[in-house]
Write a protein that holds these residues in place. Structure first.
Motif, short mmCIF file in Angstrom:
data_model
loop_
_atom_site.label_atom_id
_atom_site.label_comp_id
_atom_site.label_asym_id
_atom_site.label_seq_id
_atom_site.Cartn_x
_atom_site.Cartn_y
_atom_site.Cartn_z
N GLY A 1 12.09 -13.98 10.75
CA GLY A 1 13.42 -13.83 11.33
C GLY A 1 14.29 -12.79 10.65
N PHE A 2 13.68 -11.89 9.86
CA PHE A 2 14.44 -10.84 9.20
C PHE A 2 13.80 -9.48 9.47
CE2 PHE A 2 15.30 -14.60 6.61
CZ PHE A 2 16.69 -14.53 6.44
N VAL A 3 14.63 -8.44 9.42
CA VAL A 3 14.13 -7.07 9.44
C VAL A 3 13.82 -6.70 7.99
CG1 VAL A 3 14.57 -4.69 10.14
CG2 VAL A 3 15.73 -6.58 11.34
N THR A 4 12.58 -6.29 7.74
CA THR A 4 12.18 -5.94 6.38
C THR A 4 12.11 -4.43 6.22
OG1 THR A 4 9.78 -5.87 6.74
CG2 THR A 4 10.78 -8.05 6.33
N ASP A 5 11.84 -4.00 5.01
CA ASP A 5 11.78 -2.57 4.73
C ASP A 5 10.35 -2.05 4.69
OD1 ASP A 5 13.57 -0.44 4.46
OD2 ASP A 5 13.17 -0.25 2.32
N VAL A 6 9.43 -2.78 5.33
CA VAL A 6 8.05 -2.34 5.47
C VAL A 6 7.70 -2.32 6.96
CG1 VAL A 6 7.40 -3.27 3.22
CG2 VAL A 6 7.03 -4.65 5.28
N ASP A 7 6.63 -1.61 7.28
CA ASP A 7 6.23 -1.47 8.69
C ASP A 7 4.89 -2.11 9.01
OD1 ASP A 7 8.52 -0.17 9.41
OD2 ASP A 7 7.58 1.75 9.88
N CYS A 8 4.16 -2.61 8.00
CA CYS A 8 2.79 -3.05 8.22
C CYS A 8 2.52 -4.42 7.59
CB CYS A 8 1.79 -2.06 7.62
SG CYS A 8 1.88 -0.40 8.33
N ARG A 9 1.45 -5.04 8.06
CA ARG A 9 1.08 -6.40 7.66
C ARG A 9 0.23 -6.45 6.40
NH1 ARG A 9 -3.11 -4.22 9.86
NH2 ARG A 9 -5.20 -5.13 9.76
N TRP A 10 -0.33 -5.31 5.94
CA TRP A 10 -1.47 -5.35 5.02
C TRP A 10 -1.19 -6.13 3.75
CZ3 TRP A 10 -6.30 -4.31 6.24
CH2 TRP A 10 -7.25 -4.34 5.22
N ASN A 11 -0.13 -5.80 3.03
CA ASN A 11 0.17 -6.50 1.79
C ASN A 11 0.57 -7.94 2.03
OD1 ASN A 11 -0.47 -4.35 0.18
ND2 ASN A 11 1.63 -3.76 -0.29
N VAL A 12 1.13 -8.22 3.20
CA VAL A 12 1.48 -9.60 3.54
C VAL A 12 0.21 -10.45 3.55
CG1 VAL A 12 2.49 -11.12 5.28
CG2 VAL A 12 3.45 -8.84 4.91
N ILE A 13 -0.84 -9.96 4.21
CA ILE A 13 -2.09 -10.72 4.25
C ILE A 13 -2.73 -10.76 2.87
CG2 ILE A 13 -4.24 -11.09 5.47
CD1 ILE A 13 -3.33 -9.40 7.70
N SER A 14 -2.68 -9.63 2.18
CA SER A 14 -3.28 -9.57 0.85
C SER A 14 -2.71 -10.66 -0.06
CB SER A 14 -3.02 -8.18 0.23
OG SER A 14 -3.56 -8.10 -1.06
N HIS A 15 -1.40 -10.81 -0.06
CA HIS A 15 -0.78 -11.84 -0.89
C HIS A 15 -0.98 -13.24 -0.33
CE1 HIS A 15 1.49 -8.27 -2.41
NE2 HIS A 15 1.37 -8.93 -3.54
N SER A 16 -1.15 -13.33 0.99
CA SER A 16 -1.25 -14.66 1.60
C SER A 16 -2.56 -15.37 1.29
CB SER A 16 -1.08 -14.54 3.13
OG SER A 16 -2.28 -14.09 3.76
N VAL A 17 -3.59 -14.62 0.86
CA VAL A 17 -4.88 -15.23 0.51
C VAL A 17 -5.26 -14.92 -0.94
CG1 VAL A 17 -5.75 -15.28 2.89
CG2 VAL A 17 -6.15 -13.25 1.47
N ASP A 18 -4.27 -14.60 -1.74
CA ASP A 18 -4.54 -14.23 -3.13
C ASP A 18 -4.79 -15.49 -3.96
OD1 ASP A 18 -4.79 -13.07 -5.56
OD2 ASP A 18 -2.84 -12.05 -5.56
N CYS A 19 -6.06 -15.81 -4.14
CA CYS A 19 -6.44 -17.04 -4.84
C CYS A 19 -6.65 -16.82 -6.33
CB CYS A 19 -7.71 -17.62 -4.22
SG CYS A 19 -9.17 -16.59 -4.46
N ARG A 20 -6.30 -15.65 -6.85
CA ARG A 20 -6.48 -15.39 -8.28
C ARG A 20 -5.58 -16.30 -9.11
NH1 ARG A 20 -4.89 -9.41 -8.99
NH2 ARG A 20 -3.35 -10.12 -7.45
N THR A 21 -6.15 -16.81 -10.18
CA THR A 21 -5.38 -17.63 -11.11
C THR A 21 -4.45 -16.74 -11.93
OG1 THR A 21 -6.98 -17.42 -12.90
CG2 THR A 21 -7.36 -19.20 -11.30
#
Length: 637
Positions: A284-304
């Protein structure tokens, strides 16, 4: 989404206990596959696309739009056709992460005829129609990368609520009901990634600062130490894997060609990510990025914390620099080896086992690197396998390394050959746009192989480009590292060395083959420096026998690519940002209200159906001559 195994998912504790078992047997399974299939030759060029869609529901009386949680119901009906006639369907349908998402592919892969380029768009139209016929009158299927209000209050239909203290995600914003419920893989992945990490995933996107934007953005920081006050905070796998994309898979004639394609397409990944940018709105916000890539990268970041370098190593073996969803870390062909300027992390025992079984050091390093990851989803029925006949343990790890490119060996006992998957592109609004991008990338593969071109640059520069590609308006404003000299196949060692050293002194003669160019210069050319990808494609086509309709369609696609690259028309992200910030209800506060979201989704639906034309997005004309099938006379050739 990857491997969908039938069975009973193990708990995280049981999965963790079996992690080494999966790794050991996965490596063995790959070795067995490689020995059987390394000399496989003569597979013909086949290729296909995957488009992911979001199902939405319009509440016209309230002027609201929600994601519709009907994917399982719809897929049950759509898949029945395939069960009844596996080889006779025009489309294949698969589940995706969200219970509001579906993935559609052609019923059969396309082949080597140029005329196949003329049926891509028609097939995409038919896919959309096939689903639309099953929808209610107040629903629509949209090929959008991200739903703007995903994670906002009351964003689903039927209404659901997040459960921060229980369930798979334990999200403040994303309810478990929004995860696809027709297969246990998706909730299992969500739970296990969170548990392996030791905390919820954390995604922070910088908010687009308008004159009335409030900082803190919201009260997320009161509920999570991970939330940044001037960022849009998200805390669940669904914010990334709940996005849609456009992917392509190519079958090569042999393993060598597959490795070449894998390498040569890698530098194009960030360019096409910037070109297809389509997702500036989150929660629900306008962000300062244009792409999904880092969003997905962080969304499955299982590193301890140890693996992220936040604590000294104790329980874990490695500090790992990237999430399991990220850009690749090494080229696979001998030609690409000199540009592998990032140290490749792997378990020495795995690497030695692969090399001792006749696998060359480049491919052995790639596989061993994938296998530094634990399995995050395991089914009880699949723990013990026949490594001579099965490949599920290999695919378990392979399919959860979600990278810009994927190198895919043939499945056991299959007619399918060595394949390469191209994964960076964002989903576009119309079938015309998606078809144009697909055909553009496929034509590039033909040009690369036919002219034996060389697009290789140091891997570190590809990583740098990936971050640039996601910035606001990157397609117009950013410059990307790219290879100027694309006909040189053996570059002097000094070139690789100066690139490894990170020098920016491009006056050095050996380094003149690399430089920074805009997307426009890469695609349309830079006089005296680079011919442009469109020029290369047109040169290739000039020597081919193309029927009139296919020629017309391809030229329409290439004109669209040229216009977007030049900035004459907008990327989807720029168009969406412009629509929102110019909406009468927008308060210059970076907020995408229910009303703005409703109007945006209605407009997108009208554009994709052809009821509304948008020259800012599509240009002057998108009248291709796409057809449902290849003319019989051509098919016989």
């Amino acid at each position: 989404m990857g491997l969908l195994t039938e069975g009973s998912p193990l708990s995280w504790e049981e999965t963790k206990k079996n992690a080494q078992h999966v790794r050991e047997h996965g490596i063995t399974q790959f070795i067995n596959l490689y020995k059987k299939l390394r000399d496989r030759e003569g597979d013909i060029l086949k290729w296909g696309d995957e488009v992911e869609y979001i199902i939405v529901k319009f509440l016209d009386d309230k002027q609201q739009c929600k994601v519709s949680l009907r994917s399982h119901e719809l897929l049950t009906i759509l898949n029945q056709k395939e069960l009844e006639d596996p080889t006779g369907v025009n489309s294949l349908w698969r589940p995706e992460y969200g219970s509001y998402m579906i993935e559609g592919t052609p019923g059969k892969p396309y082949g080597g005829l140029l005329a196949h380029f003329n049926i891509v768009e028609a097939n995409m139209r038919n896919r959309r129609k096939e689903v639309t016929e099953l929808l209610n009158s107040d629903e629509a299927i949209l090929s959008i990368t991200s739903f703007p209000r995903l994670g906002s209050e009351d964003f689903t239909y039927p209404p659901t609520k997040p459960t921060p203290d229980q369930g798979a995600t334990r999200s403040l914003f994303f309810p478990d009901e929004a995860i696809y419920n027709g297969h246990p893989r998706f909730k299992t992945l969500s739970r296990n990634i969170r548990m392996r990490r030791g905390e919820k995933v954390a995604i922070n996107l910088p908010v687009f600062r308008d004159k009335n934007t409030k900082i803190p953005v919201d009260d997320s920081y009161k509920h999570s130490k991970a939330a940044l006050k001037d960022h849009v905070y998200m805390d669940a796998m669904g914010f990334g894997m709940g996005c849609c994309c456009l992917q392509l898979t190519f079958q090569a004639c042999n393993i060598t060609e597959a490795r070449t394609l894998y390498d040569q397409l890698t530098p194009l990944c960030p360019i096409m990510l910037a070109f297809t940018a389509a997702s500036p709105l989150y929660r629900g916000f306008v962000t300062d990025v244009d792409c999904r890539w880092n969003v997905i990268s962080h969304s499955v970041d299982c590193r301890t914390e140890e693996e992220r370098g936040l604590k000294p190593l104790n329980e874990n073996k490695f500090v790992i620099n990237k999430s399991r969803y990220d850009s690749i870390d090494s080229y696979l062909s001998p030609q690409g080896e000199k540009y592998n300027d990032i140290p490749l992390l792997y378990n020495e025992e795995d690497y030695k086992k692969l090399v001792d079984n006749g696998i060359d050091h480049l491919l052995a390093g790639h596989i061993a690197h994938l296998f530094i990851r634990d399995t995050v989803s395991l089914f009880s029925e699949k723990v013990h396998q026949n490594d001579e006949e099965d490949s599920d343990h290999f695919e378990n790890i392979q399919s959860t390394n979600w990278q810009t490119m994927r190198f895919k060996p043939p499945p056991p006992h299959s007619t399918i050959g060595w394949r390469v998957e191209f994964r960076p592109c964002e989903a576009q609004i119309t079938d015309f746009e998606n078809a144009a991008i697909v055909c553009f990338v496929v034509l590039l593969t033909r040009v690369i192989l036919s002219y034996q071109l060389n697009f290789l640059i140091p891997i570190s520069k590809v990583d740098e480009n990936m971050q640039k590609a996601q910035k606001r308006n990157a397609a117009r404003e950013e410059k990307f590292w790219f290879r100027r000299d694309i006909t040189t196949h053996v570059s002097p060692p000094a070139a690789a060395e100066c690139c490894r050293a990170g020098t920016t002194n491009w006056d050095i003669k050996e380094c003149d083959m690399f430089g920074q160019m805009t997307v426009n210069e890469i695609i349309n050319g830079k006089p005296g420096e680079f011919p442009g990808l469109i020029s290369l494609i047109n040169n290739y086509l000039s020597g081919m026998d193309v029927d009139a309709d296919t020629h017309c369609t391809i030229q329409q696609y290439l004109k669209f690519i040229q216009r977007r690259a030049s900035g004459e028309i907008l990327t989807t992200a720029s168009w969406i940002r412009k629509y929102v910030t110019e909406h009468p209800d927008y308060r210059n506060d970076s907020v995408v209200s229910e009303k703005i979201n409703y109007d945006l989704m209605k407009t997108i639906n009208a554009i994709q159906k052809g009821d509304k034309y948008c020259p800012l997005l599509l240009g002057a004309s998108t009248m291709s001559k796409t057809k449902d099938s290849v003319p019989s006379a051509l098919n016989e050739c």
